[in-house]
Motif scaffolding. Structure first.
Motif, PDB file in Angstrom:
ATOM      1  N   THR A 117       0.832  -1.211   0.000  1.00 15.44           N
ATOM      2  CA  THR A 117       0.000   0.000   0.000  1.00 15.44           C
ATOM      3  C   THR A 117       0.862   1.255   0.000  1.00 15.44           C
ATOM      4  O   THR A 117       0.562   2.224  -0.716  1.00 15.44           O
ATOM      5  CB  THR A 117      -0.943  -0.003   1.225  1.00 15.44           C
ATOM      6  OG1 THR A 117      -1.850  -1.105   1.116  1.00 15.44           O
ATOM      7  CG2 THR A 117      -1.747   1.295   1.293  1.00 15.44           C
ATOM      8  N   SER A 126      -5.561  -6.068  -7.669  1.00 13.66           N
ATOM      9  CA  SER A 126      -4.553  -5.029  -7.532  1.00 13.66           C
ATOM     10  C   SER A 126      -3.342  -5.335  -8.394  1.00 13.66           C
ATOM     11  O   SER A 126      -2.862  -4.490  -9.154  1.00 13.66           O
ATOM     12  CB  SER A 126      -4.134  -4.896  -6.055  1.00 13.66           C
ATOM     13  OG  SER A 126      -3.064  -4.000  -5.903  1.00 13.66           O
ATOM     14  N   GLU A 173      -4.939   4.884  -8.972  1.00 12.26           N
ATOM     15  CA  GLU A 173      -5.862   5.171  -7.867  1.00 12.26           C
ATOM     16  C   GLU A 173      -6.858   4.023  -7.692  1.00 12.26           C
ATOM     17  O   GLU A 173      -7.221   3.667  -6.561  1.00 12.26           O
ATOM     18  CB  GLU A 173      -6.593   6.492  -8.126  1.00 12.26           C
ATOM     19  CG  GLU A 173      -5.696   7.713  -7.941  1.00 12.26           C
ATOM     20  CD  GLU A 173      -6.410   9.016  -8.265  1.00 12.26           C
ATOM     21  OE1 GLU A 173      -7.475   8.962  -8.929  1.00 12.26           O
ATOM     22  OE2 GLU A 173      -5.899  10.086  -7.878  1.00 12.26           O
ATOM     23  N   LYS A 174      -7.290   3.436  -8.794  1.00 11.82           N
ATOM     24  CA  LYS A 174      -8.188   2.281  -8.718  1.00 11.82           C
ATOM     25  C   LYS A 174      -7.467   1.077  -8.113  1.00 11.82           C
ATOM     26  O   LYS A 174      -8.046   0.324  -7.333  1.00 11.82           O
ATOM     27  CB  LYS A 174      -8.727   1.936 -10.108  1.00 11.82           C
ATOM     28  CG  LYS A 174      -9.724   2.954 -10.652  1.00 11.82           C
ATOM     29  CD  LYS A 174     -10.153   2.612 -12.064  1.00 11.82           C
ATOM     30  CE  LYS A 174     -11.139   3.649 -12.602  1.00 11.82           C
ATOM     31  NZ  LYS A 174     -11.487   3.405 -14.017  1.00 11.82           N
ATOM     32  N   ASN A 180      -7.394   1.398  -4.490  1.00 12.84           N
ATOM     33  CA  ASN A 180      -8.704   1.117  -3.895  1.00 12.84           C
ATOM     34  C   ASN A 180      -9.022  -0.376  -3.831  1.00 12.84           C
ATOM     35  O   ASN A 180      -9.910  -0.793  -3.090  1.00 12.84           O
ATOM     36  CB  ASN A 180      -9.813   1.825  -4.693  1.00 12.84           C
ATOM     37  CG  ASN A 180      -9.772   3.330  -4.521  1.00 12.84           C
ATOM     38  OD1 ASN A 180      -9.309   3.817  -3.493  1.00 12.84           O
ATOM     39  ND2 ASN A 180     -10.226   4.058  -5.512  1.00 12.84           N
TER      40      ASN A 180
END
Length: 302
Positions: free
Chosen positions: A71, A217, A247-248, A251
């Motif tokens: 992250t 991801s 950005e996706k 998330n």
């Protein structure tokens, strides 16, 4: 207030034009993911640029660190992508900036691991409506990151930055540098492209990251990085699209790292080890021992 000082190094080819190019670029830029210029010194053959302080040093220093989570790495990627989008498309300046030296050494990190793009000494200013036009130039940048299309087009565009950023994206994923002189696979870019195309990326991903990333991801991130490395510039994505994709990807991370970290700290493995050793030494029933291990596991989760 802490600051960083960049001295012009003439012993390693530092030139006056690079010093003034950096000052000219930074003086007009104002973005949270770009280093801020505080001042400079130009007297008695001493040329120094004073910028905001990067407490964590450069990204290059942390590439293979298992402490830098997936992250955190994604947030760094998003920050750099936003900086490049600002350089390439911000209309308030009236011109775009081609960085031409995006690499893990010019990406600095502050005390909060926030990315700060630096290293504007070879940057080029270009009219916003001409960002896709080739600016005649010799190959510029750092080995391992240089846009291969420069050889065929004899120049650079803002898509040259996209290629370099694609290399950085794979550096972050694989935990290794773009160029390692004494290795068989010296260049990361062709290695990463080959593994992506053969669906074997997991073989070169930094092992510490594998348990931290969701499949969605990894899939979306690696696809974005791969397209940044396309040979033809027209096939590389624009930075606005890259920002949106990353950005996706960020998330898609459902707090998996926090779950792994919290369970590893919550569960005390000593009771399990003790019971297993007890069963072997004293030849007790393994099914009973497994039952108690399961009970302890449930108890650990509360």
């Amino acid at each position: 207030m802490k600051i960083s000082a960049l001295r012009l190094d003439r012993k390693h080819g530092g030139r006056d034009v690079e010093f003034w190019t950096e000052i000219s670029a930074l003086s007009d830029l104002d973005h949270p993911n770009i280093v801020s210029i505080i001042g400079f010194c130009d007297e008695k053959n001493e040329k120094v640029i004073i910028t905001s302080y990067a407490a964590k040093g450069s990204l290059k220093e942390h590439l293979n660190s298992p402490k830098l989570t997936w992250t955190q790495r994604l947030k760094i990627c998003v920050g750099v992508a936003r900086a490049l989008s600002y350089l390439h498309y911000d209309e308030r300046r009236g011109y775009g900036v081609i960085h031409l030296n995006v690499n893990s050494s010019t990406i600095l990190l502050d005390e909060n691991w926030e990315a700060k793009l630096s290293g504007f000494k070879v940057s080029i200013k270009q009219s916003l409506n001409r960002m896709d036009h080739v600016v005649l130039s010799d190959p510029i940048g750092t080995i391992g990151y240089v846009d291969p299309a420069i050889e065929t087009t004899k120049g650079v565009t803002h898509k040259s930055d996209i290629y370099s950023f694609g290399v950085v994206l794979f550096e972050i994923l694989c935990g290794r540098k773009a160029f390692i002189r004494d290795e068989a696979n010296r260049f990361l870019a062709p290695l990463a492209k080959s593994h992506y195309e053969n669906e074997t990326l997991q073989d070169i991903i930094l092992p510490a990251l594998l348990d931290q990333m969701s499949p969605q991801s990894l899939r979306r991130y690696s696809k974005t990085a791969y397209f940044c490395l396309k040979e033809e510039r027209a096939h590389r994505p624009h930075t606005l699209h890259i920002v949106d994709e990353l950005e996706k990807v960020l998330n898609f991370q459902p707090g998996l790292e926090d779950f792994v970290r919290s369970t590893s700290s919550t569960i005390n493995v000593f009771p399990f080890c003790f019971l297993y050793a007890y069963s072997i030494l004293f030849e007790k029933r393994h099914d009973v021992v497994l039952y108690y291990c399961f009970y302890l596991l449930l108890f650990s989760f509360g």
